[in-house]
Design an enzyme around this catalytic site. Structure first.
Site, PDB file in Angstrom:
ATOM      1  N   ASP A 261       0.873  -1.160   0.000  1.00  0.00           N
ATOM      2  CA  ASP A 261       0.000   0.000   0.000  1.00  0.00           C
ATOM      3  C   ASP A 261       0.916   1.217   0.000  1.00  0.00           C
ATOM      4  O   ASP A 261       1.475   1.597   1.039  1.00  0.00           O
ATOM      5  CB  ASP A 261      -0.886  -0.010   1.243  1.00  0.00           C
ATOM      6  CG  ASP A 261      -1.762   1.226   1.363  1.00  0.00           C
ATOM      7  OD1 ASP A 261      -1.668   2.126   0.494  1.00  0.00           O
ATOM      8  OD2 ASP A 261      -2.536   1.325   2.344  1.00  0.00           O
ATOM      9  N   VAL A 262       1.090   1.830  -1.160  1.00  0.00           N
ATOM     10  CA  VAL A 262       2.089   2.894  -1.267  1.00  0.00           C
ATOM     11  C   VAL A 262       1.637   4.212  -0.643  1.00  0.00           C
ATOM     12  O   VAL A 262       2.383   5.199  -0.674  1.00  0.00           O
ATOM     13  CB  VAL A 262       2.526   3.111  -2.741  1.00  0.00           C
ATOM     14  CG1 VAL A 262       3.364   1.954  -3.223  1.00  0.00           C
ATOM     15  CG2 VAL A 262       1.331   3.350  -3.643  1.00  0.00           C
TER      16      VAL A 262
ATOM     17  N   ASN B 147       2.922   5.716 -10.688  1.00  0.00           N
ATOM     18  CA  ASN B 147       1.739   5.553 -11.530  1.00  0.00           C
ATOM     19  C   ASN B 147       0.451   5.341 -10.745  1.00  0.00           C
ATOM     20  O   ASN B 147      -0.620   5.717 -11.215  1.00  0.00           O
ATOM     21  CB  ASN B 147       1.952   4.364 -12.473  1.00  0.00           C
ATOM     22  CG  ASN B 147       0.672   3.921 -13.130  1.00  0.00           C
ATOM     23  OD1 ASN B 147       0.151   4.569 -14.031  1.00  0.00           O
ATOM     24  ND2 ASN B 147       0.126   2.796 -12.649  1.00  0.00           N
TER      25      ASN B 147
ATOM     26  N   TYR C 116      -9.932  14.808  -7.595  1.00  0.00           N
ATOM     27  CA  TYR C 116      -8.981  14.304  -8.589  1.00  0.00           C
ATOM     28  C   TYR C 116      -8.161  15.451  -9.178  1.00  0.00           C
ATOM     29  O   TYR C 116      -6.932  15.370  -9.279  1.00  0.00           O
ATOM     30  CB  TYR C 116      -9.739  13.568  -9.692  1.00  0.00           C
ATOM     31  CG  TYR C 116      -8.836  12.901 -10.703  1.00  0.00           C
ATOM     32  CD1 TYR C 116      -8.149  11.733 -10.380  1.00  0.00           C
ATOM     33  CD2 TYR C 116      -8.667  13.451 -11.974  1.00  0.00           C
ATOM     34  CE1 TYR C 116      -7.306  11.122 -11.308  1.00  0.00           C
ATOM     35  CE2 TYR C 116      -7.835  12.842 -12.913  1.00  0.00           C
ATOM     36  CZ  TYR C 116      -7.161  11.684 -12.561  1.00  0.00           C
ATOM     37  OH  TYR C 116      -6.333  11.085 -13.481  1.00  0.00           O
TER      38      TYR C 116
ATOM     39  N   LYS D  10      -4.070  15.926  -8.712  1.00  0.00           N
ATOM     40  CA  LYS D  10      -3.225  15.846  -9.903  1.00  0.00           C
ATOM     41  C   LYS D  10      -2.508  17.178 -10.172  1.00  0.00           C
ATOM     42  O   LYS D  10      -1.376  17.192 -10.659  1.00  0.00           O
ATOM     43  CB  LYS D  10      -4.055  15.419 -11.114  1.00  0.00           C
ATOM     44  CG  LYS D  10      -4.464  13.943 -11.082  1.00  0.00           C
ATOM     45  CD  LYS D  10      -3.236  13.028 -11.014  1.00  0.00           C
ATOM     46  CE  LYS D  10      -3.598  11.567 -11.110  1.00  0.00           C
ATOM     47  NZ  LYS D  10      -2.413  10.670 -11.096  1.00  0.00           N
TER      48      LYS D  10
END
Length: 259
Positions: free
Chosen positions: A69-70, A96, A164, A168
């Site tokens: 789980d990054v 990614n 989102y 981003k």
């Protein structure tokens, strides 16, 4: 670097069990890299490695699937510790892993959905970049490359996509800050902003996507190989060169102009 010959460069791809991450990790493996496929679930990662084929006859030595789980600092530490123990260095990190959020008016966005977007889209690449910097600074030869998967939403938001879009947009800040700090240590940091690649996650866009004027219209998508070839062009560059930002998108999508 000859793309038809295996070499000793090592890559780590997060979110490598599906979509863009899977395709790019597989392409790196076929391009001769040693590749760590990282993601939450081990089975899709192992399946992705098998599906990539074994062009050099030693896939067990060149590919490694690691569940992590990054968005969790301790899990990221373990991931990089294992990578270093197995391969000794890191030449390329592809941040990614990411998540979409369902279209929701900003004032109705639940706090837990906002937090989830921040954890996966921003917290995770920050943690991985930290660990990559630590390793890339002390390894010999020094340095490496980091590519962040941004989004065209970092520049032009879709309606009802605050979480989102904001996360981003923040990735663009991470890219530039890390590029500045990394250049003294031979660490090149860049970003690829992708628009409408054909994956399961974008299937609804082909059926009809909400536009800024309130209409719903089908949007063109591009094949995955267009993204992969663009990504590989960035990954193969010598460290003396860096693509700071790159946009690859379906030609006919309503991005440029007023749509």
């Amino acid at each position: 670097m000859n793309s038809s010959t295996p070499h000793d460069k090592v890559a780590l791809v997060t979110g490598a069990g599906s979509g863009i991450g899977r395709a790019c990790a597989q392409a790196l493996l076929r391009d001769g890299w040693r590749v760590v496929f990282a993601g939450r679930r081990l089975q899709p990662l192992e399946e992705a490695i098998v599906a990539a084929g074994d062009p050099w006859g030693d896939i067990g030595q060149r590919a490694l699937a690691l569940s992590a789980d990054v968005s969790d600092a301790a899990a990221v530490q373990r991931l990089f510790d294992t990578l270093q123990q197995r391969f000794g260095r890191l030449d390329l990190l592809f941040n990614n892993a990411g998540t979409f959020t369902a279209p929701t008016p900003l004032e109705e966005l639940p706090l837990e959905r906002w937090q989830s977007a921040v954890d996966v889209n921003l917290h995770a690449p920050f943690l991985c970049t930290q660990q990559a910097f630590r390793l890339m600074k002390q390894q010999s030869p020094r340095g490496g490359r980091i590519i962040n998967n941004g989004s065209i939403s970092a520049h032009v938001p879709r309606p009802l996509s605050a979480a989102y879009t904001i996360t981003k947009h923040a990735i663009s800040g991470l890219t530039r800050a890390a590029a500045l700090e990394g250049r003294a240590f031979d660490i090149a940091v860049g970003q690829i902003d992708i628009g409408n690649v054909a994956t399961d996650m974008t299937e609804l866009m082909a059926q009809g996507a909400l536009q800024a004027d309130g209409s719903v219209r089908s949007e063109p998508r591009m094949r995955m190989d267009a993204v992969v070839s663009t990504f590989l062009a960035m990954a193969r560059l010598p460290l003396e060169a860096n693509v700071l930002t790159m946009t690859v998108m379906a030609t006919g999508m309503p991005y440029v102009g007023r749509g």
